[in-house]
Design an enzyme around this catalytic site. Structure first.
Site, PDB file in Angstrom:
ATOM      1  N   ARG A  60       0.834  -1.214   0.000  1.00 13.06           N
ATOM      2  CA  ARG A  60       0.000   0.000   0.000  1.00 13.06           C
ATOM      3  C   ARG A  60       0.868   1.263   0.000  1.00 13.06           C
ATOM      4  NH1 ARG A  60      -1.899   1.441   4.598  1.00 13.06           N
ATOM      5  NH2 ARG A  60      -2.413  -0.685   5.265  1.00 13.06           N
ATOM      6  N   TYR A 113     -14.968  19.618 -13.428  1.00  9.85           N
ATOM      7  CA  TYR A 113     -15.450  18.252 -13.607  1.00  9.85           C
ATOM      8  C   TYR A 113     -16.427  17.936 -12.464  1.00  9.85           C
ATOM      9  CZ  TYR A 113     -15.653  13.260 -13.162  1.00  9.85           C
ATOM     10  OH  TYR A 113     -16.125  11.986 -13.016  1.00  9.85           O
ATOM     11  N   ASP A 196      -6.215  20.878 -12.313  1.00  7.79           N
ATOM     12  CA  ASP A 196      -6.578  19.656 -13.027  1.00  7.79           C
ATOM     13  C   ASP A 196      -6.179  19.852 -14.488  1.00  7.79           C
ATOM     14  OD1 ASP A 196      -7.837  17.616 -14.424  1.00  7.79           O
ATOM     15  OD2 ASP A 196      -9.576  17.575 -13.095  1.00  7.79           O
ATOM     16  N   LYS A 221      -7.588   9.240 -18.876  1.00  8.75           N
ATOM     17  CA  LYS A 221      -7.930   9.890 -20.143  1.00  8.75           C
ATOM     18  C   LYS A 221      -6.747   9.851 -21.120  1.00  8.75           C
ATOM     19  CE  LYS A 221     -11.818  11.125 -18.120  1.00  8.75           C
ATOM     20  NZ  LYS A 221     -12.353  10.155 -17.195  1.00  8.75           N
TER      21      LYS A 221
HETATM   22  N1  PLP Z   1     -10.822  15.463 -13.964  1.00  8.34           N
HETATM   23  C1  PLP Z   1     -11.402  15.555 -15.161  1.00  8.34           C
HETATM   24  C2  PLP Z   1     -11.233  16.802 -15.974  1.00  8.34           C
HETATM   25  C3  PLP Z   1     -12.176  14.484 -15.647  1.00  8.34           C
HETATM   26  O1  PLP Z   1     -12.764  14.592 -16.859  1.00  8.34           O
HETATM   27  C4  PLP Z   1     -12.331  13.326 -14.848  1.00  8.34           C
HETATM   28  C5  PLP Z   1     -13.163  12.183 -15.303  1.00  8.34           C
HETATM   29  O2  PLP Z   1     -13.967  12.295 -16.206  1.00  8.34           O
HETATM   30  C6  PLP Z   1     -11.710  13.291 -13.600  1.00  8.34           C
HETATM   31  C7  PLP Z   1     -10.955  14.367 -13.190  1.00  8.34           C
HETATM   32  C8  PLP Z   1     -11.867  12.083 -12.703  1.00  8.34           C
HETATM   33  O3  PLP Z   1     -11.026  11.064 -13.131  1.00  8.34           O
HETATM   34  P1  PLP Z   1     -11.332   9.497 -12.930  1.00  8.34           P
HETATM   35  O4  PLP Z   1     -12.559   9.175 -13.731  1.00  8.34           O
HETATM   36  O5  PLP Z   1     -10.078   8.857 -13.423  1.00  8.34           O
HETATM   37  O6  PLP Z   1     -11.570   9.283 -11.473  1.00  8.34           O
END
Ligand code: PLP
Length: 401
Positions: A60, A113, A196, A221
């Protein structure tokens, strides 16, 4: 616990990013050494028999398969410390939000998001922080919210923010924040800046260079790039923040599986080619959609008339491969387009080699300010004319409903 990974090759800062994605995180060269890092499946590591075990100790805390990916992400973002990977982008977001002290103020784009917004709202509902949501493109209003100068208009009393959360371009509205100006203002107010960078990838935008303290990725992504992995990452050059984030990962346990980490590094090798191709196609499709009679609006920072264009041009290398369109005729017309498509896949998520499309308001938690007829398009690496032909036929079907 180990922070450095001496067993993998690290590269000088003078390599171009499209070389770094290929060369970073390779095993040390040696006769018969593997070219790719091996997958290590072990939940524990041989100790010393002393009170203090080895550096890795337990699965972990650390895994050798994480290291090369963490090094590669750090090199790409221009950080001085290895990145930290997590079991998902939202697991990384959860760790990042843990940096807000109890009762602190969090400033966040109102079109972040939605998962990050839901998480922040739930923390606020439990009395753990105060959330101020802002129009991230309105620099003056965001700075007022950071300093607590907005009379609490954006939520909370007039207390300076503990954290500024940035996402640019935003998901799915494609608004562009002035990353440098906002980071400078937040740092002056003593706030930690988290950006982000999922939509842009470090090949297109480098938030640490623009003043962010921590960069977040949904590795799910573009970085992994093949819609076969769920993974997240945080990258920082701040040793204190990194130690706190590592502690959070070790104790809350949102760790990555070794296979996912290996797959993501494999996907990263082609990131530059994928980004180059999908950005070019996205720009072409945006321009064509702008002139289509069934489309009321196109949101894409690469379009000269887009409100975020100048800012995006100044702080990004390219404009990304996500665009959003508003379909004439409302939600039903937008749904009809999605249902008529044959090549584009109707699915949530983005950043894979295959083009995906979805009407975001079908999600219960999507902010009501996102138009009902908005479709988000994640442009993949297929032939641009094939993608265009499919859109054209689906728009024609929708028009004759
Ligand atoms: N940040 C953005 C801009 C996203 O589009 C997403 C998911 O769609 C996330 C964070 C969250 O990521 P995860 O789906 O890998 O948890």
């Amino acid at each position: 616990m180990r922070l450095e990974s001496p067993s993998h090759t690290s590269h000088a800062a003078d390599l171009a990013p499209d070389t770094v994605v290929v060369a970073a995180g390779r095993p040390e060269r040696g006769h018969d050494a593997p070219v790719n890092p091996p997958i290590v499946l072990s939940s524990t590591y041989v100790g010393t028999g002393q009170v203090v075990d080895g550096d890795r100790a337990y699965g972990r805390y650390s895994n050798p398969t994480w290291d090369p990916l963490e090094e590669a992400l750090s090199e790409l973002e221009g950080a001085s410390l290895p990145g930290l990977i997590f079991g998902s982008g939202l697991a990384a977001a959860s760790a990042a939000l843990s940096l807000v002290p109890a009762g602190g103020v969090l400033v966040m784009p109102k079109h972040s998001y939605q998962g990050a917004l839901v998480m922040a709202s739930e923390l606020e509902a439990r009395g753990l922080l105060t959330l101020r949501t802002v129009d991230i493109a309105d620099t003056e209003a965001v700075i007022a919210a950071i300093n607590g100068d907005d009379g609490g208009a954006a939520g909370g009393a007039s207390v300076p923010a503990s954290m500024l959360w940035l996402e640019s371009p935003t998901n799915p509205m494609l608004e562009v924040a002035d990353l440098r100006a906002l980071s400078v203002a937040a740092s002056a107010a003593g706030a930690v800046v988290v950006t982000d960078n999922t939509f842009s990838t470090p090949l297109v935008q480098k938030p640490l260079e623009l003043g962010s303290d921590v960069v977040l990725h949904s590795v799910t992504k573009y970085l992994a790039g093949h819609s076969d992995v769920v993974l997240g990452a945080l990258v920082t050059s701040n040793a204190q923040l990194r130690a706190e984030l590592l502690h959070h990962r070790s104790i809350h346990g949102a760790i990555a599986g070794p296979f996912e980490a290996w797959l993501a590094l494999r996907g990263l090798r082609t990131l530059a080619l994928r980004v180059e191709r999908s950005q070019a196609t996205a720009a072409e499709l945006a321009q064509r959609l702008l002139n289509h009679s069934q489309i009321d609006a196109v949101r894409f920072p690469g379009l000269e008339q887009d409100p975020g264009h100048r800012r995006a041009k100044a702080q990004m290398r390219g404009f990304g491969s996500i665009l959003a369109v508003e379909v004439r005729g409302g939600a039903a017309a937008a749904d009809a387009v999605v249902q008529a498509l044959r090549l584009w896949t109707p699915a949530t998520s983005l950043g894979g080699v295959e083009s995906l499309i979805e009407r975001r308001r079908r999600h219960e938690n999507e902010p009501a300010s996102v138009p009902e007829n908005l479709l988000r398009l994640s442009v993949g690496i297929e032939n641009a004319e094939d993608l265009w032909a499919d859109l054209l036929q689906a728009l024609a079907v929708s028009a004759t409903r």
